[in-house]
Write an enzyme that holds these catalytic residues in place. Structure first.
Site, PDB file in Angstrom:
ATOM      1  N   LYS A 124       0.944  -1.083   0.319  1.00  0.00           N
ATOM      2  CA  LYS A 124       0.610  -0.095   0.130  1.00  0.00           C
ATOM      3  C   LYS A 124       0.281   0.718  -0.034  1.00  0.00           C
ATOM      4  O   LYS A 124       0.207   2.086  -1.001  1.00  0.00           O
ATOM      5  CB  LYS A 124      -0.774   0.311   0.882  1.00  0.00           C
ATOM      6  CG  LYS A 124      -2.208  -0.707   1.258  1.00  0.00           C
ATOM      7  CD  LYS A 124      -2.790  -0.435   1.799  1.00  0.00           C
ATOM      8  CE  LYS A 124      -4.534  -1.603   1.293  1.00  0.00           C
ATOM      9  NZ  LYS A 124      -4.362  -2.755   2.203  1.00  0.00           N
ATOM     10  N   TYR A 154      -6.609  -3.403  -3.838  1.00  0.00           N
ATOM     11  CA  TYR A 154      -6.494  -1.671  -4.796  1.00  0.00           C
ATOM     12  C   TYR A 154      -7.733  -1.268  -4.430  1.00  0.00           C
ATOM     13  O   TYR A 154      -7.635   0.307  -4.573  1.00  0.00           O
ATOM     14  CB  TYR A 154      -6.384  -2.112  -6.283  1.00  0.00           C
ATOM     15  CG  TYR A 154      -4.857  -2.604  -6.841  1.00  0.00           C
ATOM     16  CD1 TYR A 154      -3.988  -1.339  -7.054  1.00  0.00           C
ATOM     17  CD2 TYR A 154      -4.646  -3.785  -7.162  1.00  0.00           C
ATOM     18  CE1 TYR A 154      -3.141  -2.794  -6.787  1.00  0.00           C
ATOM     19  CE2 TYR A 154      -3.608  -4.192  -7.631  1.00  0.00           C
ATOM     20  CZ  TYR A 154      -2.189  -3.637  -7.894  1.00  0.00           C
ATOM     21  OH  TYR A 154      -1.008  -3.725  -8.006  1.00  0.00           O
TER      22      TYR A 154
END
Lengths: 174, 174
Positions: A124, A154
């Site tokens: 991330k 995502y």
């Protein structure tokens, strides 16, 4: 100077030798031996294609011709990498790149974190840096193609699948 | 010299003045007045950004800053265009472009045919030329993002939506 950790404490006010000012300290990593080592994000460090292919191999991706990997790196708009620093060495532990028209669109490819370093938020952090860099370059349309098992990863970063019914499509020879 | 029509008769053995040897004769077009004019595909002709934006405007796309359009053209890997030739003039009637890493991946954007010329197979002919050019450059992964109403158009050309569950994703600021 991006001199604070993004999801961890800072490691001081001086960058280690060999770390450029624009590089981003992502976190400190505690090794099995209890050492604390910084992890940096860079968009400018040269990528050794052997190290990159070893990283991709570690997550089970198919081998690629190094000639083409070199060309893809040279012709990508943005190449982001994560590095574990242990002076005087550094180890490539994460990677992502984007193709772009340098104006409107970018597409992110080859997002990878070494298995030893997965599950701690580094993927991330890497993606957030990629998005930040693309936005700084005024790219308004950031896209990617996600395997089914990483769609939720995502989504947590702000990506939407099939917005307004738009479909990702791949061409196959008939 | 690609000197035969792809889905129409040939128009002779000599290229009109100003048509380069590598340009592809797509078809002959019969005007309302009964004139027969050739339509060519090119990857090298310079695109006037005003003509391009007029073409995009004709299909209802939002206006874009010309500075960014120029940059996007310059930084696209492949720019394909369709031209109606009426010596000594030519008219831009179709357009598509692709971003790429010049090695593995390409993504096709901005596929457009002027409304006057739609419904006659020119969109498919344009896309077939784009695919042919990308394959000649050894690009193995040809991708795009399709609005819902054109998914079947691209399927007829050999594109598959969400193959193996891969999702097209777009980032939105939170």
């Amino acid at each position: 100077m991006f001199w604070k950790g993004l999801f961890a404490g800072t490691v001081g006010t001086e960058a280690p030798a060999g770390v450029a000012e624009h590089e981003v300290l992502i976190t400190e990593w505690t090794t099995p031996k209890g050492e604390r080592l910084p992890i940096y994000f860079s968009t400018t460090r040269e990528i050794d294609v052997y190290a990159l292919e070893a990283l991709c191999d570690a997550v089970g991706w198919a081998k690629r011709p190094l000639r083409k990997v070199r060309k893809a790196l040279a012709c990508s708009f943005l190449v982001g990498s994560l590095w574990l620093e242990k002076q005087p060495q550094r180890r490539l532990i994460g990677f992502a790149r984007a193709t772009s028209d340098h104006a409107f669109n970018a597409t992110i490819w080859d997002v990878v974190i070494h298995p030893e370093f997965q599950g701690k938020g580094l993927g991330k952090a890497l993606m957030r840096q990629m998005i930040r860099e693309l936005r700084q370059q005024e790219i308004s349309n950031i896209t990617l193609f996600a395997d089914p098992h990483v769609v939720s990863f995502y989504e947590e970063l702000g990506f939407h699948a099939d917005p307004e019914g738009i479909k990702g499509m791949f061409w196959y020879p008939s």
